[in-house]
Design a protein around this motif. Structure first.
Motif, PDB file in Angstrom:
ATOM      1  N   THR A 185       0.835  -1.199   0.000  1.00  0.00           N
ATOM      2  CA  THR A 185       0.000   0.000   0.000  1.00  0.00           C
ATOM      3  C   THR A 185       0.868   1.247   0.000  1.00  0.00           C
ATOM      4  O   THR A 185       1.807   1.364   0.774  1.00  0.00           O
ATOM      5  N   ALA A 208       0.602   5.377   0.293  1.00  0.00           N
ATOM      6  CA  ALA A 208      -0.297   6.453   0.690  1.00  0.00           C
ATOM      7  C   ALA A 208       0.208   7.802   0.203  1.00  0.00           C
ATOM      8  O   ALA A 208       1.383   7.968  -0.142  1.00  0.00           O
ATOM      9  N   THR A 237      -4.506   7.218  -1.871  1.00  0.00           N
ATOM     10  CA  THR A 237      -3.837   6.025  -1.384  1.00  0.00           C
ATOM     11  C   THR A 237      -4.099   4.911  -2.389  1.00  0.00           C
ATOM     12  O   THR A 237      -5.250   4.685  -2.771  1.00  0.00           O
TER      13      THR A 237
END
Length: 369
Positions: free
Chosen positions: A33, A35, A59
């Motif tokens: 992930t 962001a 994100t």
């Protein structure tokens, strides 16, 4: 004894690696992930980057929301975390992948034998977003940067939708080179201001005019922090008709992605290299790169105070950063840490091994286009 000849089975368009897009089903996400994307960046599933100008904060992550019955398990999710509902002339948000010239030889772009391509992909907006969005291909491997575009319509709250674009052949412009540089940018416009919407769309290949590239775009994905965009199943092939998505084995897709990015370590305590003390306050490390990368990589290192730890002769020392040495190449990399990185207290000639020493530390090689 009689013999019967059995014909080999024939499967139409059964061409291996027909998809020019790498990781089109989003199954590889070495970066995890990512962001706070507000400008040009890579993140989330491998091989995809984002061109964001005055279009909110996002994100990007790998998600399990996928169209049913298509064999997909992952999608790329874009979550708007800071909205920008005021669309300025220069606002733009493009989701994109660059393709090397040497992988496009069969397209024969810029020659009299140029081939037609077809693009197919799945996309979903939530939060009642609907309207028109543009997709284009920018050919950077050309003296005049040629483009071709297509406008699509998405009905609000319609869930996953598949889109197909028959891309005309380009017999104009220059023939593509055959090397490891960037040729095509495949770009999906998720937001666009008048700088790229005020012209007339090029539905056949022509010299790039920015105002034409997303003409007719009405979807502005950054309008609310409740907005999410999901994308998967991207396939671009040399063909006149779209075929079913080419699902590659996970290990094959990972190998292809590692040509551009290789995550070595991103967990506190992970080992990431072995080396030796060149001097009391400097260590050098060398590692083979497998598979070979597109070009000599750079280090993608998340460093900070005491992010790294060196073990040697029954002792350890914490230090702050890693540097790439100039003798590195696509198959072999050398890196070092010195007193300027907070490394001290070693013994010249002693071997050492290295680990991450912070939950925010990471170590990777990157050779993206």
């Amino acid at each position: 004894m009689s013999q019967t000849k059995v014909e080999a089975p024939f499967v139409e368009n059964n061409v291996p690696f027909r998809n020019l897009i790498i990781n089109g089903d989003m199954q590889i996400a070495q970066r995890g992930t990512t962001a706070s994307i507000t400008s040009d960046a890579y993140g989330g599933p491998d091989r995809y980057s984002y061109n964001v100008v005055d279009a909110g904060t996002w994100t990007v992550s790998q998600d399990t929301d996928v169209p049913s019955g298509q064999g997909f398990h992952k999608s790329l999710k874009l979550d708007c975390t800071s909205a920008d509902a005021s669309v300025a002339a220069g606002s733009v948000f493009r989701f994109q992948q660059q393709i090397e010239t040497q992988f496009l030889a069969r397209v024969m772009h810029g020659t009299s034998d140029a081939k037609q391509m077809v693009l197919s992909f799945w996309i979903k907006w939530d939060n009642s977003i609907g309207g028109n969005f543009a997709v284009d291909i920018l050919n950077l491997n050309n003296s005049n940067n040629r483009t071709v575009s297509k406008l699509f319509s998405y009905t609000a709250d319609s869930g996953w939708q598949k889109y197909v674009w028959n891309i005309p052949a380009d017999t104009g412009g220059n023939a593509l080179t055959n090397d490891n540089t960037s040729a095509y940018y495949l770009q999906i416009f998720l937001a666009a201001g008048s700088n790229v919407t005020s012209g007339t769309m090029n539905t056949t290949w022509d010299t790039r005019v920015n105002a034409n590239r997303a003409a007719g775009q009405t979807i502005q994905s950054a309008s609310s922090t409740s907005n999410n965009v999901y994308i998967t199943g991207i396939q671009m092939e040399v063909s006149e008709t779209a075929t079913d998505f080419e699902h590659l084995p996970h290990d094959v897709q990972l190998h292809r992605c590692k040509r551009y990015y290789q995550l070595i370590s991103n967990t506190d305590g992970d080992a990431f290299g072995n080396g030796a003390h060149y001097g009391a306050n400097s260590i050098y490390m060398s590692e083979g790169i497998h598979p070979e990368m597109r070009t000599t990589p750079t280090l993608d290192v998340s460093g900070g105070t005491n992010y790294f730890r060196r073990y040697s002769a029954g002792n350890y020392d914490d230090f702050d950063g890693i540097n790439l040495d100039g003798s590195s190449g696509p198959q072999f990399i050398e890196f070092f840490a010195s007193s300027g990185d907070g490394h001290t207290g070693g013994t010249q000639g002693h071997a050492c091994f290295l680990r991450l020493n912070n939950s925010s530390a990471s170590f990777a090689y990157t050779a993206e286009l």
